[in-house]
Design an enzyme around this catalytic site. Sequence first.
Site, short mmCIF file in Angstrom:
data_model
loop_
_atom_site.label_atom_id
_atom_site.label_comp_id
_atom_site.label_asym_id
_atom_site.label_seq_id
_atom_site.Cartn_x
_atom_site.Cartn_y
_atom_site.Cartn_z
N GLU A 57 0.88 -1.19 0.00
CA GLU A 57 0.00 0.00 0.00
C GLU A 57 0.91 1.23 0.00
OE1 GLU A 57 -2.26 0.68 3.63
OE2 GLU A 57 -3.78 1.82 2.53
N LYS A 116 -9.87 1.54 -2.55
CA LYS A 116 -10.15 1.09 -1.17
C LYS A 116 -11.58 1.43 -0.77
CE LYS A 116 -7.71 1.41 3.28
NZ LYS A 116 -6.55 2.10 3.89
N CYS A 172 -5.58 -2.99 2.88
CA CYS A 172 -5.35 -2.77 4.31
C CYS A 172 -6.59 -2.88 5.20
CB CYS A 172 -4.64 -1.42 4.49
SG CYS A 172 -3.71 -1.38 6.04
O1 LIG Z 1 -6.77 -1.53 10.50
C1 LIG Z 1 -5.69 -1.15 10.94
O2 LIG Z 1 -5.36 -1.34 12.09
C2 LIG Z 1 -4.72 -0.45 10.04
C3 LIG Z 1 -5.33 -0.05 8.73
C4 LIG Z 1 -4.47 0.79 7.90
O3 LIG Z 1 -3.36 1.12 8.27
C5 LIG Z 1 -4.92 1.20 6.58
O4 LIG Z 1 -6.07 0.94 6.22
O5 LIG Z 1 -4.12 1.79 5.84
#
Ligand SMILES: O=C(O)CCC(=O)C(=O)O
Length: 279
Positions: free
Chosen positions: A44, A113, A154
């Site tokens: 990411e 996303k 993510c």
């Molecule tokens: O869900 C998490 O703890 C981290 C999510 C995250 O860093 C993101 O979505 O970029």
Amino acid sequence: MARVFRVGLIQLMVSTNKNDNLHRIHKFVREAAQQGAKLISLPECFNSPYGTKFFKAYSETVPGTTTQVLSDIAKENKVYLVGGSIPEVADGKLFNTCTVFDPEGSMIAKYRKMHLFDIDVPGKITFRESDVLSPGNEFATFDTPYCKVGLGICYDVRFPELAQAYCKRGCQLVIYPGAFNTTTGPVHWELLQRSRALDNQIYVATCSPARDKTADYITWGHSTVVDPWGRVMSTCDEKEQIVYADIDLNYLDEVRSQIPVTAQKRYDIYDGVFKSSNN
Ligand SMILES: O=C(O)CCC(=O)C(=O)O
């Protein structure tokens, strides 16, 4: 159709220099391809630091400069390349977007996303992607000669329904470029991947940036591949490196025939609840 193939996850040390990031992924993709990886993922936000204050300045259109580089690298190395994510600008909005290229260099998938990372853990971490990003509203899958692949980014890994929808659409592997942090990463990162893999009897792969202790947002690292039994096949620490795993579709079939939960689901009963806005 090949039933076993190698994936490579490039846990890149992302810097503030976009050109340098683009230059370095080239070297790593070549190395992974030489090691036999047929499907390679980047993390990411591989061409910009992760943080709401950076997204606008680093954003690009799709197609654009970065996606052209991804296309060239995929073609040169004859691999499927999952381009982690980049901040995408479109219609005056910003998205966190993953693009995928086939071995001829054609863009075969684009995923924005869907679940934005908005959390508040007092004294630890507060993050609000929705201050600057807009969510995507569409699934994205792509076919390879090996298997069908679904995409998430993510925070999306926290939502079982997304992986389940991909499973229902025939995906045997779901890839999540991701950048968890040192608050949530230690307990949640691997557990979530193993849960999604076990729930759906699929392979799950995650690809994180390496940890830069000087960055505003300190990533957890630990790019990982989990098999359909829920077992970690391959993982790493927080440093820059490539993680490899050999995905075996025969094994996936075996797990599904031994414990046939994917065929035993009672959508006839659950669907009414999920369609209704009431509990
Ligand atoms: O869900 C998490 O703890 C981290 C999510 C995250 O860093 C993101 O979505 O970029």
